[in-house]
Design an enzyme around this catalytic site. Structure first.
Site, PDB file in Angstrom:
ATOM      1  N   LYS A   1      56.524  41.303   6.782  1.00  0.00           N
ATOM      2  CA  LYS A   1      55.297  41.164   7.588  1.00  0.00           C
ATOM      3  C   LYS A   1      55.709  41.302   9.053  1.00  0.00           C
ATOM      4  CE  LYS A   1      51.099  38.344   7.756  1.00  0.00           C
ATOM      5  NZ  LYS A   1      50.107  39.406   7.647  1.00  0.00           N
TER       6      LYS A   1
ATOM      7  N   ARG B   1      58.397  33.190   3.831  1.00  0.00           N
ATOM      8  CA  ARG B   1      58.145  34.630   4.024  1.00  0.00           C
ATOM      9  C   ARG B   1      58.518  35.059   5.443  1.00  0.00           C
ATOM     10  NH1 ARG B   1      52.312  37.025   2.570  1.00  0.00           N
ATOM     11  NH2 ARG B   1      51.790  36.125   4.584  1.00  0.00           N
TER      12      ARG B   1
ATOM     13  N   GLU C   1      47.255  48.098  -1.708  1.00  0.00           N
ATOM     14  CA  GLU C   1      46.578  46.911  -1.191  1.00  0.00           C
ATOM     15  C   GLU C   1      45.550  47.352  -0.162  1.00  0.00           C
ATOM     16  OE1 GLU C   1      49.409  44.454   0.983  1.00  0.00           O
ATOM     17  OE2 GLU C   1      50.461  46.221   1.698  1.00  0.00           O
TER      18      GLU C   1
HETATM   19  N1  PMP Z   1      48.491  42.644   2.619  1.00  0.00           N
HETATM   20  C1  PMP Z   1      48.607  42.801   3.946  1.00  0.00           C
HETATM   21  C2  PMP Z   1      48.970  44.130   4.479  1.00  0.00           C
HETATM   22  C3  PMP Z   1      48.394  41.700   4.804  1.00  0.00           C
HETATM   23  O1  PMP Z   1      48.502  41.856   6.119  1.00  0.00           O
HETATM   24  C4  PMP Z   1      48.041  40.457   4.247  1.00  0.00           C
HETATM   25  C5  PMP Z   1      47.857  39.256   5.136  1.00  0.00           C
HETATM   26  N2  PMP Z   1      46.813  39.390   6.030  1.00  0.00           N
HETATM   27  C6  PMP Z   1      47.893  40.362   2.861  1.00  0.00           C
HETATM   28  C7  PMP Z   1      48.157  41.461   2.074  1.00  0.00           C
HETATM   29  C8  PMP Z   1      47.523  39.058   2.210  1.00  0.00           C
HETATM   30  O2  PMP Z   1      48.577  38.140   2.300  1.00  0.00           O
HETATM   31  P1  PMP Z   1      48.323  36.575   2.415  1.00  0.00           P
HETATM   32  O3  PMP Z   1      47.570  36.172   1.222  1.00  0.00           O
HETATM   33  O4  PMP Z   1      49.691  36.000   2.465  1.00  0.00           O
HETATM   34  O5  PMP Z   1      47.535  36.347   3.664  1.00  0.00           O
END
Ligand code: PMP
Length: 287
Positions: free
Chosen positions: A149, A50, A182
């Site tokens: 990200k 990622r 989200e």
């Molecule tokens: N959405 C956002 C905006 C995030 O920053 C994150 C990670 N903190 C997630 C979802 C969750 O992703 P992950 O399970 O890869 O930590």
């Protein structure tokens, strides 16, 4: 504390960026938040993939290979005596001019911090958390793709400020179409009549690594699962709701905008998934 920076472990005080670094000036860079459990990096390959995809999307060439970065993560954990902890891996666009042009910047800086994390108290995992639906909408893919990200988290921070103002730990963000995307740092799932539903990538989400692990757990446990658009009415009417993320792991949401979700307590599907997730971590049976 020792920080890994561009190939070396240095004291925290010596791990510094130039004030001309575009990573700092413009939030121009990419990052990952990663967990280690029992000395083992959780989903290391998925996080590195990622990171490289995020970097590519913003035309940032990471000067270190994926393999070297993984080794460096372990080195940083060892140097700080971290076996259960949180790793922050950052690639920041290098020093440049005061203009935006990334091509005028020097080599990016790669750094790794290994630290402890405790996002929410255990009680919240037992009782669930209250959240609000933020007024701040999630950036659309045509603006800054949520699948990247990037170091620019102001969109999420604006929603987090709304949560803080409302006295709750998290806020849910809708996309520009008004569907639930989200939370500010987590993905969302609801449960309806025993089926788990989560917004698809097209809803404009960061494609969470914990989200994928939980989706796989649904398969293993025989819990029905689908990706689907979720509007606010559907969210309010859900039997259960929970969030997933690297730091939060799996946590029930029991109230949205002061409305109880289902019974107002963490539901059976959420509890099964939380238990299975914790078992996965405890046994170290993960990639
Ligand atoms: N959405 C956002 C905006 C995030 O920053 C994150 C990670 N903190 C997630 C979802 C969750 O992703 P992950 O399970 O890869 O930590």
């Amino acid at each position: 504390m020792k920080v890994w920076m561009n190939g070396k472990l240095v004291e925290k005080e010596e791990a510094k960026l130039s004030v001309f670094a575009h990573g700092l000036l413009y939030g121009d860079g990419a990052f990952e938040g990663i967990r280690a459990y029992g000395g083992k990096v959780f989903q290391g390959k998925a996080h590195l993939d990622r990171l490289f995809a995020s970097a590519e999307a913003i035309r940032l060439k990471i000067p270190t290979s994926s393999r070297e970065i993984l080794q460096a993560i372990y080195q940083t954990m060892q140097a700080n005596g971290v076996s259960d902890g949180y790793i922050r891996l950052v690639v920041a666009r290098g020093e440049g001019t005061l203009g935006l042009d990334p091509d005028k910047c020097s080599e990016p800086t790669v750094f790794i911090i290994a630290d402890q994390v405790a996002l929410y108290p255990e009680e919240m995992y037992q009782k669930g958390m209250a959240v609000i639906v933020a007024k701040t909408r999630r950036t659309a893919a045509s603006m800054l793709p949520p699948s990247v990200k990037s170091l620019n988290y102001l969109n999420n921070i604006m929603a987090k400020i709304e949560a803080v103002d409302a006295g709750v730990p998290e806020a849910l963000m809708l996309n520009v179409d008004g569907d639930v995307a989200e939370a500010t740092g987590d993905n969302i799932f609801i449960v309806e009549g025993g089926t788990t539903v989560t917004p698809p990538p097209a809803a404009g989400i960061l494609i969470g690594i914990t989200r994928k692990v939980v989706m796989d757990l649904c398969g293993e446990l025989g819990i029905a699962l689908k990706e689907d658009r979720i509007n606010v009415e559907r969210l309010y009417a859900a039997d259960e709701c929970f969030l997933t993320g690297t730091a939060a792991e799996v946590i029930a949401v029991t109230k949205v905008d002061d409305r109880p979700i289902g019974s107002g307590k963490p539901g059976p599907v959420t509890n099964r998934l939380l238990k299975a997730f914790r078992e996965l971590i405890r046994t170290g049976q993960f990639d």
